[in-house]
Design a protein around this motif. Structure first.
Motif, PDB file in Angstrom:
ATOM      1  N   ASP A 293      35.291  26.702  42.095  1.00  0.00           N
ATOM      2  CA  ASP A 293      34.893  26.725  40.688  1.00  0.00           C
ATOM      3  C   ASP A 293      35.713  27.804  39.994  1.00  0.00           C
ATOM      4  O   ASP A 293      35.392  28.994  40.065  1.00  0.00           O
ATOM      5  CB  ASP A 293      33.395  26.996  40.576  1.00  0.00           C
ATOM      6  N   ALA A 294      36.785  27.402  39.336  1.00  0.00           N
ATOM      7  CA  ALA A 294      37.715  28.346  38.713  1.00  0.00           C
ATOM      8  C   ALA A 294      37.031  29.205  37.664  1.00  0.00           C
ATOM      9  O   ALA A 294      37.350  30.394  37.523  1.00  0.00           O
ATOM     10  CB  ALA A 294      38.900  27.591  38.105  1.00  0.00           C
TER      11      ALA A 294
ATOM     12  N   GLN B 206      35.552  34.537  35.873  1.00  0.00           N
ATOM     13  CA  GLN B 206      34.562  35.459  35.307  1.00  0.00           C
ATOM     14  C   GLN B 206      34.368  36.669  36.221  1.00  0.00           C
ATOM     15  O   GLN B 206      34.319  37.809  35.758  1.00  0.00           O
ATOM     16  CB  GLN B 206      33.242  34.732  35.095  1.00  0.00           C
ATOM     17  N   TYR B 207      34.260  36.431  37.511  1.00  0.00           N
ATOM     18  CA  TYR B 207      34.061  37.526  38.464  1.00  0.00           C
ATOM     19  C   TYR B 207      35.261  38.476  38.462  1.00  0.00           C
ATOM     20  O   TYR B 207      35.102  39.700  38.377  1.00  0.00           O
ATOM     21  CB  TYR B 207      33.830  36.976  39.878  1.00  0.00           C
TER      22      TYR B 207
ATOM     23  N   HIS C 170      35.785  42.615  37.252  1.00  0.00           N
ATOM     24  CA  HIS C 170      36.099  43.653  38.236  1.00  0.00           C
ATOM     25  C   HIS C 170      37.532  44.164  38.183  1.00  0.00           C
ATOM     26  O   HIS C 170      37.846  45.159  38.859  1.00  0.00           O
ATOM     27  CB  HIS C 170      35.785  43.134  39.643  1.00  0.00           C
ATOM     28  N   ILE C 171      38.397  43.493  37.439  1.00  0.00           N
ATOM     29  CA  ILE C 171      39.800  43.915  37.353  1.00  0.00           C
ATOM     30  C   ILE C 171      40.144  44.140  35.885  1.00  0.00           C
ATOM     31  O   ILE C 171      40.351  43.177  35.132  1.00  0.00           O
ATOM     32  CB  ILE C 171      40.744  42.864  37.988  1.00  0.00           C
ATOM     33  N   PRO C 172      40.193  45.400  35.476  1.00  0.00           N
ATOM     34  CA  PRO C 172      40.478  45.699  34.071  1.00  0.00           C
ATOM     35  C   PRO C 172      41.829  45.122  33.623  1.00  0.00           C
ATOM     36  O   PRO C 172      42.816  45.181  34.361  1.00  0.00           O
ATOM     37  CB  PRO C 172      40.508  47.230  34.034  1.00  0.00           C
TER      38      PRO C 172
ATOM     39  N   GLY D  99      44.235  35.662  30.741  1.00  0.00           N
ATOM     40  CA  GLY D  99      44.720  34.317  31.015  1.00  0.00           C
ATOM     41  C   GLY D  99      43.745  33.538  31.868  1.00  0.00           C
ATOM     42  O   GLY D  99      42.648  34.001  32.196  1.00  0.00           O
ATOM     43  N   GLU D 100      44.167  32.351  32.212  1.00  0.00           N
ATOM     44  CA  GLU D 100      43.359  31.468  33.056  1.00  0.00           C
ATOM     45  C   GLU D 100      44.007  31.365  34.434  1.00  0.00           C
ATOM     46  O   GLU D 100      45.231  31.344  34.545  1.00  0.00           O
ATOM     47  CB  GLU D 100      43.275  30.075  32.428  1.00  0.00           C
TER      48      GLU D 100
END
Length: 89
Positions: free
Chosen positions: A17-18, A23-24, A28-30, A34-35
């Motif tokens: 589930d992209a 979202q996750y 967690h990664i500042p 993009g997608e």
């Protein structure tokens, strides 16, 4: 002969589930934008390995297989703990 695997399309039934992953990771990664473009490395039936590509960044996501885990499967929990400790050192 290439020394690295090339990722390909995701095998049927092993899709991720992209939107949930995106979202996750963004939480967690500042600065991650993009997608994600997600592909799968063809080897490894015991554990599944994916390439997640964002503009200017690449990540590898590994997960246990869907369904029943083979007795010979790699211990993903142990792998995480070891990699986490190596990263901290």
């Amino acid at each position: 002969m290439a020394l690295t695997d090339q990722s390909t399309r995701i095998r049927e039934g092993e899709e991720l589930d992209a939107a949930v992953i995106d979202q996750y990771l963004k939480a967690h990664i500042p600065g991650l934008t993009g997608e994600p473009r997600i592909s799968q490395f063809p080897g490894g039936a015991s554990n599944l390995t994916y390439l997640l590509e964002y503009p200017g960044k690449e990540f590898v996501l590994r997960r246990p297989p869907f369904g029943h885990k083979a007795k010979s499967a790699h211990d993903m929990g142990r792998e995480y703990r070891i990699l986490n400790q190596l990263n901290a050192g």
